[in-house]
Design a protein around this motif. Structure first.
Motif, short mmCIF file in Angstrom:
data_model
loop_
_atom_site.label_atom_id
_atom_site.label_comp_id
_atom_site.label_asym_id
_atom_site.label_seq_id
_atom_site.Cartn_x
_atom_site.Cartn_y
_atom_site.Cartn_z
N ALA A 1 -20.35 -32.63 -66.65
CA ALA A 1 -20.95 -31.63 -67.68
C ALA A 1 -19.83 -31.36 -68.62
CB ALA A 1 -21.26 -30.63 -66.89
N SER A 2 -18.51 -31.45 -68.32
CA SER A 2 -17.45 -31.14 -69.16
C SER A 2 -16.85 -32.23 -69.76
CB SER A 2 -16.28 -30.40 -68.60
OG SER A 2 -15.73 -30.95 -67.41
N ALA A 3 -17.39 -33.41 -69.76
CA ALA A 3 -16.80 -34.81 -70.21
C ALA A 3 -16.99 -34.69 -71.99
CB ALA A 3 -17.87 -35.88 -69.99
N ASP A 4 -15.71 -35.34 -72.27
CA ASP A 4 -16.02 -35.21 -74.04
C ASP A 4 -16.32 -36.65 -74.32
OD1 ASP A 4 -13.44 -36.85 -73.81
OD2 ASP A 4 -12.25 -35.06 -73.46
N GLN A 5 -16.03 -37.77 -73.60
CA GLN A 5 -16.79 -38.97 -73.70
C GLN A 5 -17.36 -39.56 -72.65
OE1 GLN A 5 -12.90 -40.46 -75.10
NE2 GLN A 5 -13.67 -40.66 -77.29
N VAL A 6 -18.48 -40.29 -72.94
CA VAL A 6 -19.22 -40.95 -71.78
C VAL A 6 -19.89 -42.05 -72.30
CG1 VAL A 6 -21.26 -40.33 -70.29
CG2 VAL A 6 -19.93 -38.44 -71.08
N LEU A 7 -19.81 -43.13 -71.24
CA LEU A 7 -20.36 -44.42 -71.50
C LEU A 7 -21.46 -44.79 -70.29
CD1 LEU A 7 -20.52 -46.98 -73.12
CD2 LEU A 7 -18.67 -47.84 -71.83
N LEU A 8 -22.92 -44.93 -70.74
CA LEU A 8 -23.73 -45.46 -69.99
C LEU A 8 -23.83 -46.88 -70.03
CD1 LEU A 8 -26.02 -44.89 -67.60
CD2 LEU A 8 -27.60 -44.95 -69.54
N ALA A 9 -23.52 -47.77 -68.67
CA ALA A 9 -23.35 -49.10 -68.73
C ALA A 9 -24.46 -49.61 -67.61
CB ALA A 9 -21.77 -49.47 -68.74
N GLY A 10 -24.45 -50.90 -67.68
CA GLY A 10 -25.07 -51.74 -66.62
C GLY A 10 -25.21 -52.99 -67.15
N GLY A 11 -25.32 -53.78 -65.78
CA GLY A 11 -25.42 -55.34 -66.03
C GLY A 11 -26.64 -56.05 -65.50
N SER A 12 -27.24 -57.02 -66.07
CA SER A 12 -28.58 -57.56 -65.59
C SER A 12 -29.71 -56.45 -65.25
CB SER A 12 -28.33 -58.24 -64.41
OG SER A 12 -29.33 -59.21 -64.07
N ALA A 13 -30.32 -56.64 -64.11
CA ALA A 13 -31.42 -55.41 -63.90
C ALA A 13 -30.79 -53.91 -64.54
CB ALA A 13 -31.93 -55.40 -62.77
N GLY A 14 -29.43 -53.92 -64.15
CA GLY A 14 -28.81 -52.65 -64.61
C GLY A 14 -28.58 -52.42 -66.11
#
Length: 409
Positions: A180-193
């Motif tokens: 919740a206190s993040a200043d940078q976030v990356l949602l990632a995933g591979g294939s079905a992800g």
């Protein structure tokens, strides 16, 4: 309450089983007194954590067990930065197939590997992953069979189709332990992800709405599954996706920007979604995606005489007419991203390799000899895009021009 358990010998990434031992682990790094991780010693395996509190929310795997994740905490300047990676591993398109799946680690947290080594974009090695090595790095395990989008329950077979609840509960849990206190976030995933990262991108971003100063972006690796016509003139993947959407009750959780104009199965295909995603996104894909060649373009059911068998196993065995079909498939992929690429916020790395998934492997992410387009590798390209150092819209020339590929044979 969470519990941490176990040991790993084998794990599934993007549909492929990878055997890991001390040799593979040996270069991920260790922490010095100054907080840097160097390449001289092996990394520690990352233990599994069960989100037992999610069960009360109905956020459970196919068999009713709790969802799970692996997390390697950030350090130094990366303490308030997070990568959340969604595991891949195919889908189940019917009750019968999902029943089999629930008796595997892709349907039950009881059967998941208890530890995992992080590579590629999840590596803690400063040299091999300079932009993200010290972030909080999380792998959310995949156990619903519909790219984290389902909502339903089959009482007669005791099958829980709860992918959307798993996603929500997992993100809420991570927020509660520091994200919740993040200043940078990356949602990632591979294939079905990777498909899940596309489908959930704006929804994920909404968790940070009103939190000032948080940069949220998404990375989809090998998730650009095309609604392609197969070699017999049918649409094998469309039929398969139709089964997934119906079995799991996916329609209600697909982006409304798509379902307001197209049927639900069409909205499970990224090409119909990526143009309306508001959150900045990076698409990493092989133009000759081997999973799609095997299972969508030239599946066995569409090739009863086996004319494509050799070509699918070794690209050098493809004849001229088969190469024409493959070049046409690449053309569809390039066409599918044209509108997406017009946004300055988005990034692209479409190389002319015969492979499936490139962000979670050290050999393809940022190692010596990794794939490049115009002399820039994948890890550098993603970093340049995420941090705004350069605009990245890299589309490779057609096969066989690229000599840097790591191909699946």
């Amino acid at each position: 309450m969470e519990e941490t358990i176990g040991m790993i010998k084998l794990f599934l990434v993007s549909g492929f089983f990878i055997l890991l031992g001390s040799t593979q682990a040996a270069a991920d790094g260790y922490t010095t007194g100054g907080g840097r991780r160097l390449a001289a010693a092996p990394s520690l395996p990352v233990p599994i954590t069960l989100i037992t509190s999610a069960v009360d929310k109905g956020a459970v795997c196919l068999d009713g067990t709790p969802p799970a994740y692996h997390m390697d905490p950030g350090f130094g300047a990366g303490k308030n930065k997070w990568i959340v990676n969604l595991e891949g591993g195919g889908w189940c398109d019917s009750v019968r197939v999902c029943r089999y799946r629930k008796a595997s680690r892709l349907g039950s947290s009881n059967l998941m590997d208890k530890q995992m080594y992080f590579e590629g974009v999840l590596s803690s090695n400063l040299v091999k992953n300079p932009d993200f090595y010290n972030w909080n790095r999380v792998m959310i395990r995949y156990c619903d069979g519909a790219s984290f989008t389902g909502e339903g329950y089959d009482a007669s077979n005791r099958l829980y189709f709860r992918g959307q609840r798993i996603f929500n509960a997992s993100i809420e849990h991570l927020l509660s332990i520091g994200m919740a206190s993040a200043d940078q976030v990356l949602l990632a995933g591979g294939s079905a992800g990777g498909l899940a990262a596309i489908l959930q991108c704006d929804h994920f971003s909404a968790f940070f709405a009103g939190r000032r100063g948080t940069t949220v972006k998404c990375l989809a690796d090998a998730g650009l599954f095309l609604d392609a016509v197969d070699i017999s003139g049918g649409r094998t993947l469309r039929s398969y996706y139709g089964g997934i959407v119906a079995t799991h009750g996916v329609a209600q959780n697909l982006p409304k920007s798509c379902t307001g104009r197209l049927d639900a199965t069409s909205c499970f295909f990224p090409q119909n979604i990526i143009g309306s995603i508001k959150t900045p996104m990076f698409l990493l894909n092989a133009a000759y995606d081997t999973w799609q060649i095997h299972e969508s373009l030239a599946p066995d059911a569409a090739d009863p005489r086996g004319a494509w068998r050799a070509c699918k196993s070794n690209r050098s065995a493809c004849d001229a007419s088969q190469m024409t079909v493959l070049q046409g498939f690449r053309g569809q992929m390039v066409s599918a991203v044209q509108g997406f690429s017009r946004s300055k916020a988005n990034g692209l790395f479409i190389n002319s390799c015969f492979t499936h998934g490139q962000s979670k492997y050290r050999a393809t992410w940022n190692a010596k000899g990794s794939p490049t387009i115009q002399n820039k590798g994948i890890g550098k390209s993603v970093g340049d895009w995420y941090f705004g150092r350069a605009e990245v819209k890299a589309i490779d020339c057609p096969y066989p021009c690229d000599k840097t590929c790591h191909n699946d044979i």
